[in-house]
Design a protein around this motif. Structure first.
Motif, PDB file in Angstrom:
ATOM      1  N   MET A   1       0.826  -1.219   0.000  1.00  0.00           N
ATOM      2  CA  MET A   1       0.000   0.000   0.000  1.00  0.00           C
ATOM      3  C   MET A   1       0.859   1.268   0.000  1.00  0.00           C
ATOM      4  O   MET A   1       0.559   2.235  -0.687  1.00  0.00           O
ATOM      5  N   ASN A   2       1.964   1.258   0.785  1.00  0.00           N
ATOM      6  CA  ASN A   2       2.846   2.428   0.810  1.00  0.00           C
ATOM      7  C   ASN A   2       3.465   2.681  -0.556  1.00  0.00           C
ATOM      8  O   ASN A   2       3.662   3.825  -0.954  1.00  0.00           O
ATOM      9  N   THR A   3       3.786   1.594  -1.275  1.00  0.00           N
ATOM     10  CA  THR A   3       4.336   1.736  -2.625  1.00  0.00           C
ATOM     11  C   THR A   3       3.323   2.406  -3.545  1.00  0.00           C
ATOM     12  O   THR A   3       3.664   3.277  -4.348  1.00  0.00           O
ATOM     13  N   GLN A   4       2.048   2.005  -3.405  1.00  0.00           N
ATOM     14  CA  GLN A   4       0.999   2.605  -4.220  1.00  0.00           C
ATOM     15  C   GLN A   4       0.843   4.089  -3.907  1.00  0.00           C
ATOM     16  O   GLN A   4       0.690   4.919  -4.819  1.00  0.00           O
ATOM     17  N   ILE A   5       0.894   4.442  -2.637  1.00  0.00           N
ATOM     18  CA  ILE A   5       0.757   5.850  -2.251  1.00  0.00           C
ATOM     19  C   ILE A   5       1.938   6.669  -2.780  1.00  0.00           C
ATOM     20  O   ILE A   5       1.760   7.798  -3.257  1.00  0.00           O
ATOM     21  N   GLU A   6       3.132   6.116  -2.735  1.00  0.00           N
ATOM     22  CA  GLU A   6       4.295   6.809  -3.290  1.00  0.00           C
ATOM     23  C   GLU A   6       4.132   7.022  -4.799  1.00  0.00           C
ATOM     24  O   GLU A   6       4.515   8.059  -5.336  1.00  0.00           O
ATOM     25  N   THR A   7       3.549   6.021  -5.456  1.00  0.00           N
ATOM     26  CA  THR A   7       3.288   6.147  -6.895  1.00  0.00           C
ATOM     27  C   THR A   7       2.317   7.291  -7.171  1.00  0.00           C
ATOM     28  O   THR A   7       2.526   8.100  -8.093  1.00  0.00           O
ATOM     29  N   ILE A   8       1.247   7.377  -6.368  1.00  0.00           N
ATOM     30  CA  ILE A   8       0.266   8.451  -6.538  1.00  0.00           C
ATOM     31  C   ILE A   8       0.917   9.808  -6.325  1.00  0.00           C
ATOM     32  O   ILE A   8       0.672  10.763  -7.090  1.00  0.00           O
ATOM     33  N   LYS A   9       1.764   9.921  -5.328  1.00  0.00           N
ATOM     34  CA  LYS A   9       2.448  11.184  -5.053  1.00  0.00           C
ATOM     35  C   LYS A   9       3.320  11.607  -6.240  1.00  0.00           C
ATOM     36  O   LYS A   9       3.345  12.780  -6.630  1.00  0.00           O
ATOM     37  N   LYS A  10       4.004  10.631  -6.833  1.00  0.00           N
ATOM     38  CA  LYS A  10       4.821  10.934  -8.012  1.00  0.00           C
ATOM     39  C   LYS A  10       3.945  11.389  -9.174  1.00  0.00           C
ATOM     40  O   LYS A  10       4.300  12.315  -9.913  1.00  0.00           O
TER      41      LYS A  10
END
Length: 276
Positions: free
Chosen positions: A1-10
């Motif tokens: 989930m944290n990886t997905q959130i980092e992707t959204i931020k990018k």
């Protein structure tokens, strides 16, 4: 989930995902005097009616309740009432600050407050204010450019958007620069009718938004009005994300599937904690 959130931020930083704010971003937020801010349809109705519940048929959706108040008290009364609710002193939420810090070129904020405008007070930007029931033309928006030096907005033509570094779109209105709101059933019917004809979104944005994703924050699709507004504002989308841990109804799920949205199964406070 944290990886997905980092992707959204990018994706927000590189302008491929557009933040889309709804009423739910204010859940748990209060004014500086300790008063709860409206964060869903029911709480907005209570705010409009002095803290008192209205008849069940009016409690169904705030636009219906607003229409009832407008019929009794008039359009000017409704403008003053909504302006009063959203000009009470309160700070931008951590989510507003986090999104502003990511510096997206384009933000859609369907709320009727001025928090993003406050956060952009020292940044050149264009503001698009949604309008309803305008006489004389079919367009349902006005465009303003912000003069940082004088801290003022002045009205401009659509062409300015082509070179604008930042665009804040408030389709349901704002207290600034002049109080104007889409709030009642009559407002929404008019706005949506013209939106379906292509008159609620400037041409520049209709081109810019193609193949973009959206991050829906505090936005729920259990009401026809919210689904219709979101549909018109995000035509040609590539997909996106909906943050919710609620059980979805059939109409919500159909909307999410049709628009190729990915559900992030977290409460908004949980998402914010991970996001910032």
């Amino acid at each position: 989930m944290n990886t997905q959130i980092e992707t959204i931020k990018k994706e927000i930083r590189n302008q491929t995902t557009i933040p889309y704010f709804g009423l739910g971003v204010f859940e748990g937020a209060t004014t500086k005097e300790g008063e709860a801010l409206p964060y869903d349809s029911d709480s907005l109705i209570l705010a409009m009616n002095g803290g008192r519940a209205m008849a069940p048929r009016l409690m169904y959706e705030y636009s219906r309740a607003a229409m009832h108040l407008e019929q009794r008290r008039g359009v000017d009364y409704m403008v003053q009432l909504i302006n009063h609710i959203y000009t009470k002193p309160f700070d931008p939420t951590p989510l507003h600050k986090a999104i502003a810090d990511m510096s997206p070129r384009y933000i859609i904020d369907t709320n009727r407050d001025t928090k993003f405008q406050e956060l952009l007070a020292y940044t050149p930007h264009c503001l698009i204010i949604g309008k309803s029931r305008i006489m004389g033309n079919d367009y349902r928006y006005e465009i303003y450019e912000y003069d940082v030096e004088n801290q003022k907005y002045f009205q401009v033509d659509d062409e300015v958007l082509e070179s604008a570094e930042k665009i804040l779109f408030k389709p349901m209105g704002s207290p600034l620069p002049v109080p104007s709101f889409v709030i009642s059933d009559a407002d929404y019917v008019d706005w949506l009718t013209e939106a379906m004809g292509g008159y609620a979104v400037p041409k520049v944005l209709r081109t810019y938004r193609k193949a973009k994703k959206y991050l829906f924050l505090g936005t729920y699709f259990d009401r026809d009005t919210d689904r219709m507004v979101a549909n018109e504002l995000t035509i040609d989308l590539e997909g996106g994300y909906v943050v919710t841990d609620r059980e979805l109804g059939k109409k919500e799920q159909k909307f999410i599937d049709k628009h190729n949205l990915e559900v992030i199964p977290m409460s908004l406070p949980e998402f914010i904690h991970a996001f910032i």
